[in-house]
Design a protein around this motif. Structure first.
Motif, PDB file in Angstrom:
ATOM      1  N   ARG A 150      10.188  18.851  41.751  1.00 32.61           N
ATOM      2  CA  ARG A 150       9.632  17.690  41.041  1.00 32.61           C
ATOM      3  C   ARG A 150      10.517  17.275  39.869  1.00 32.61           C
ATOM      4  NH1 ARG A 150       5.021  18.204  38.153  1.00 32.61           N
ATOM      5  NH2 ARG A 150       5.407  20.429  37.874  1.00 32.61           N
ATOM      6  N   HIS A 151      11.187  18.289  39.272  1.00 33.40           N
ATOM      7  CA  HIS A 151      11.996  18.017  38.082  1.00 33.40           C
ATOM      8  C   HIS A 151      13.474  18.058  38.404  1.00 33.40           C
ATOM      9  CE1 HIS A 151       8.609  18.419  35.283  1.00 33.40           C
ATOM     10  NE2 HIS A 151       8.203  19.432  36.030  1.00 33.40           N
ATOM     11  N   ALA A 155      17.693  18.238  33.490  1.00 35.34           N
ATOM     12  CA  ALA A 155      16.690  17.947  32.454  1.00 35.34           C
ATOM     13  C   ALA A 155      15.789  19.164  32.248  1.00 35.34           C
ATOM     14  CB  ALA A 155      15.855  16.733  32.864  1.00 35.34           C
ATOM     15  N   LEU A 159      15.111  21.201  28.918  1.00 29.60           N
ATOM     16  CA  LEU A 159      13.739  21.375  28.425  1.00 29.60           C
ATOM     17  C   LEU A 159      13.478  22.846  28.115  1.00 29.60           C
ATOM     18  CD1 LEU A 159      10.822  20.409  27.854  1.00 29.60           C
ATOM     19  CD2 LEU A 159      10.372  20.592  30.308  1.00 29.60           C
ATOM     20  N   TYR A 179      -0.900  33.407  21.471  1.00 30.96           N
ATOM     21  CA  TYR A 179      -0.351  32.046  21.273  1.00 30.96           C
ATOM     22  C   TYR A 179       0.908  31.884  22.134  1.00 30.96           C
ATOM     23  CZ  TYR A 179       1.766  28.000  18.854  1.00 30.96           C
ATOM     24  OH  TYR A 179       2.341  26.792  18.560  1.00 30.96           O
ATOM     25  N   GLY A 182       0.423  32.237  26.073  1.00 28.15           N
ATOM     26  CA  GLY A 182      -0.120  31.011  26.683  1.00 28.15           C
ATOM     27  C   GLY A 182       0.983  29.990  26.936  1.00 28.15           C
ATOM     28  N   ILE A 183       1.883  29.869  25.968  1.00 29.98           N
ATOM     29  CA  ILE A 183       2.978  28.897  26.119  1.00 29.98           C
ATOM     30  C   ILE A 183       3.927  29.334  27.245  1.00 29.98           C
ATOM     31  CG2 ILE A 183       4.998  27.866  24.982  1.00 29.98           C
ATOM     32  CD1 ILE A 183       3.442  27.983  22.361  1.00 29.98           C
ATOM     33  N   ALA A 186       2.336  28.524  30.581  1.00 28.44           N
ATOM     34  CA  ALA A 186       2.424  27.083  30.871  1.00 28.44           C
ATOM     35  C   ALA A 186       3.857  26.707  31.226  1.00 28.44           C
ATOM     36  CB  ALA A 186       1.945  26.285  29.663  1.00 28.44           C
TER      37      ALA A 186
ATOM     38  N   ARG B 150      -3.631  21.394  36.268  1.00 30.27           N
ATOM     39  CA  ARG B 150      -2.888  22.621  36.588  1.00 30.27           C
ATOM     40  C   ARG B 150      -2.732  23.508  35.364  1.00 30.27           C
ATOM     41  NH1 ARG B 150       2.412  22.389  37.879  1.00 30.27           N
ATOM     42  NH2 ARG B 150       2.618  20.438  36.709  1.00 30.27           N
ATOM     43  N   HIS B 151      -2.638  22.860  34.195  1.00 30.58           N
ATOM     44  CA  HIS B 151      -2.394  23.610  32.960  1.00 30.58           C
ATOM     45  C   HIS B 151      -3.652  23.678  32.101  1.00 30.58           C
ATOM     46  CE1 HIS B 151       1.979  23.671  33.457  1.00 30.58           C
ATOM     47  NE2 HIS B 151       1.868  22.425  33.884  1.00 30.58           N
ATOM     48  N   ALA B 155      -3.071  25.709  25.961  1.00 27.07           N
ATOM     49  CA  ALA B 155      -1.681  26.175  26.118  1.00 27.07           C
ATOM     50  C   ALA B 155      -0.740  24.985  26.228  1.00 27.07           C
ATOM     51  CB  ALA B 155      -1.572  27.062  27.352  1.00 27.07           C
ATOM     52  N   LEU B 156      -1.189  23.945  26.927  1.00 32.37           N
ATOM     53  CA  LEU B 156      -0.342  22.767  27.113  1.00 32.37           C
ATOM     54  C   LEU B 156      -0.105  22.045  25.780  1.00 32.37           C
ATOM     55  CD1 LEU B 156       1.139  21.196  29.267  1.00 32.37           C
ATOM     56  CD2 LEU B 156      -0.956  19.943  29.788  1.00 32.37           C
ATOM     57  N   ARG B 158      -0.070  23.428  22.857  1.00 30.61           N
ATOM     58  CA  ARG B 158       0.863  24.263  22.088  1.00 30.61           C
ATOM     59  C   ARG B 158       2.281  24.136  22.629  1.00 30.61           C
ATOM     60  NH1 ARG B 158      -3.163  29.551  21.381  1.00 30.61           N
ATOM     61  NH2 ARG B 158      -4.282  28.702  19.592  1.00 30.61           N
ATOM     62  N   LEU B 159       2.377  24.057  23.960  1.00 29.22           N
ATOM     63  CA  LEU B 159       3.702  23.872  24.561  1.00 29.22           C
ATOM     64  C   LEU B 159       4.309  22.552  24.071  1.00 29.22           C
ATOM     65  CD1 LEU B 159       5.982  24.531  26.563  1.00 29.22           C
ATOM     66  CD2 LEU B 159       4.596  23.506  28.373  1.00 29.22           C
ATOM     67  N   SER B 161       3.744  20.917  21.340  1.00 29.48           N
ATOM     68  CA  SER B 161       4.147  20.995  19.924  1.00 29.48           C
ATOM     69  C   SER B 161       5.434  21.811  19.780  1.00 29.48           C
ATOM     70  CB  SER B 161       2.985  21.537  19.084  1.00 29.48           C
ATOM     71  OG  SER B 161       3.318  22.680  18.362  1.00 29.48           O
ATOM     72  N   ALA B 186      11.075  14.860  31.655  1.00 27.26           N
ATOM     73  CA  ALA B 186      10.609  16.122  32.244  1.00 27.26           C
ATOM     74  C   ALA B 186       9.310  16.580  31.584  1.00 27.26           C
ATOM     75  CB  ALA B 186      11.689  17.197  32.098  1.00 27.26           C
ATOM     76  N   THR B 187       9.194  16.367  30.264  1.00 28.83           N
ATOM     77  CA  THR B 187       7.981  16.773  29.539  1.00 28.83           C
ATOM     78  C   THR B 187       6.769  15.969  30.019  1.00 28.83           C
ATOM     79  OG1 THR B 187       9.290  17.341  27.601  1.00 28.83           O
ATOM     80  CG2 THR B 187       6.942  16.978  27.240  1.00 28.83           C
ATOM     81  N   ALA B 189       6.399  14.564  32.838  1.00 25.67           N
ATOM     82  CA  ALA B 189       6.071  14.905  34.233  1.00 25.67           C
ATOM     83  C   ALA B 189       5.193  16.158  34.298  1.00 25.67           C
ATOM     84  CB  ALA B 189       7.352  15.103  35.040  1.00 25.67           C
ATOM     85  N   ILE B 190       5.233  16.988  33.258  1.00 21.53           N
ATOM     86  CA  ILE B 190       4.370  18.184  33.229  1.00 21.53           C
ATOM     87  C   ILE B 190       2.896  17.769  33.225  1.00 21.53           C
ATOM     88  CG2 ILE B 190       3.725  20.255  31.905  1.00 21.53           C
ATOM     89  CD1 ILE B 190       6.469  20.098  30.538  1.00 21.53           C
TER      90      ILE B 190
END
Lengths: 192, 192
Positions: A150-151, A155, A159, A179, A182-183, A186, B150-151, B155-156, B158-159, B161, B186-187, B189-190
């Motif tokens: 997909r990506h 890029a 990322l 914290y 979790g990231i 994801a 999906r996410h 968590a998403l 935080r990702l 940020s 790409a971000t 598209a998540i």
């Protein structure tokens, strides 16, 4: 005949990394270096010329180690996804195990010292090495179907490197493992 | 009776933000502040006590503006995804329009000054506000089907940020718009 050195340069550079990492470029005085390096002021000037030159040498030493670590992970992990997971987990472990919350020496340097051209070049080199390691791994993962398509691989590799940088900033103020876990979860899900 | 001030505190704080942002916390001397603020040394001490107190006040002023900007985007954007896209685009535009490559004042502060508890608290507050704005927006987007499920929303957020923080580090050394555009694409598209 010059007096032989009574110290090993490599050891002194390791100590210099510690001092600069803890206090930053601007926050480190010559006296901090004399205190932290355990060599005389005159030996320091004779060997490393000045604070800036010593900083650059310390940064190069740090980079070598960190690139070696990166190679070990990306060459030995059993799969593309496993390599990326290991790198993120190593990053988080390093962050959480550092009671001083120093963050990443390279990211701190990118923030504080990249107005100096020689430092900026070193930082850019490290970023390129990291992004290229991600890129080759993501390409391989996409080819064997382990990583989704997909990506765009380029890029996505950029990322990933920016997520690593972000985590290393957060490491300065956040110590909660859940914290970061979790990231990472994801982030790895982006690869599906 | 105390002499009335011949300056507007808000204006002086804007100038203090510029000086600290450009030179960093440790790199800013009292003389830099006297030169940059356009007020006398005694007025500076009378009004702001010392460098640290002035830094904290400058940071609070910067935060207020940046939180207001965040509110404007997240309240007025036509959709959840549009809000997130706008925030990333604004971040990149700010980065690329700054010829001095100062990066983000808050991220620079998180790296350089978060060992000071009062500064750390302010940084954590800003991070929470940003992550909560993402969280509410992502939840809303997931509820109305605009953002995939999906996410995990927390968590998403935080990702997201941490990606913003990463971009603001990269802004110190990278000026190529296509680099950042690819990461934003790409971000976003998540979120699909």
């Amino acid at each position: 005949m010059a007096r032989p050195r009574d110290f090993i340069e490599e050891d002194v550079l390791q100590k210099a990394i510690c001092v600069f990492w803890r206090k930053g470029y601007k926050g480190t005085s010559m006296q901090d270096l004399v205190d932290g390096l355990g060599i005389s002021r005159s030996s320091m000037y004779d060997t490393f010329t000045d604070k800036h030159t010593l900083y650059v040498k310390a940064l190069e030493t740090y980079q070598k180690k960190s690139n070696q670590q990166l190679c070990d992970i990306f060459e030995n992990a059993p799969s593309a996804k496993a390599a990326i997971k290991q790198l993120f987990e190593l990053t988080i472990n390093d962050i959480l195990n550092d009671g001083e919350h120093k963050g990443c020496f390279l990211v701190n340097t990118e923030i504080e010292v990249s107005h100096k051209e020689d430092v900026k070049d070193l930082v850019s080199q490290s970023v390129s090495i990291l992004e290229n390691a991600f890129y080759q791994t993501i390409l391989r993962g996409q080819e064997n179907g382990e990583i989704g398509e997909r990506h765009d691989a380029l890029a996505l590799s950029r990322l990933m490197s920016n997520i690593i940088k972000g985590l290393q900033v957060s490491a300065k103020t956040i110590t909660d493992k859940t914290y970061f876990d979790g990231i990472i979860k994801a982030t790895l899900a982006i690869l599906d």
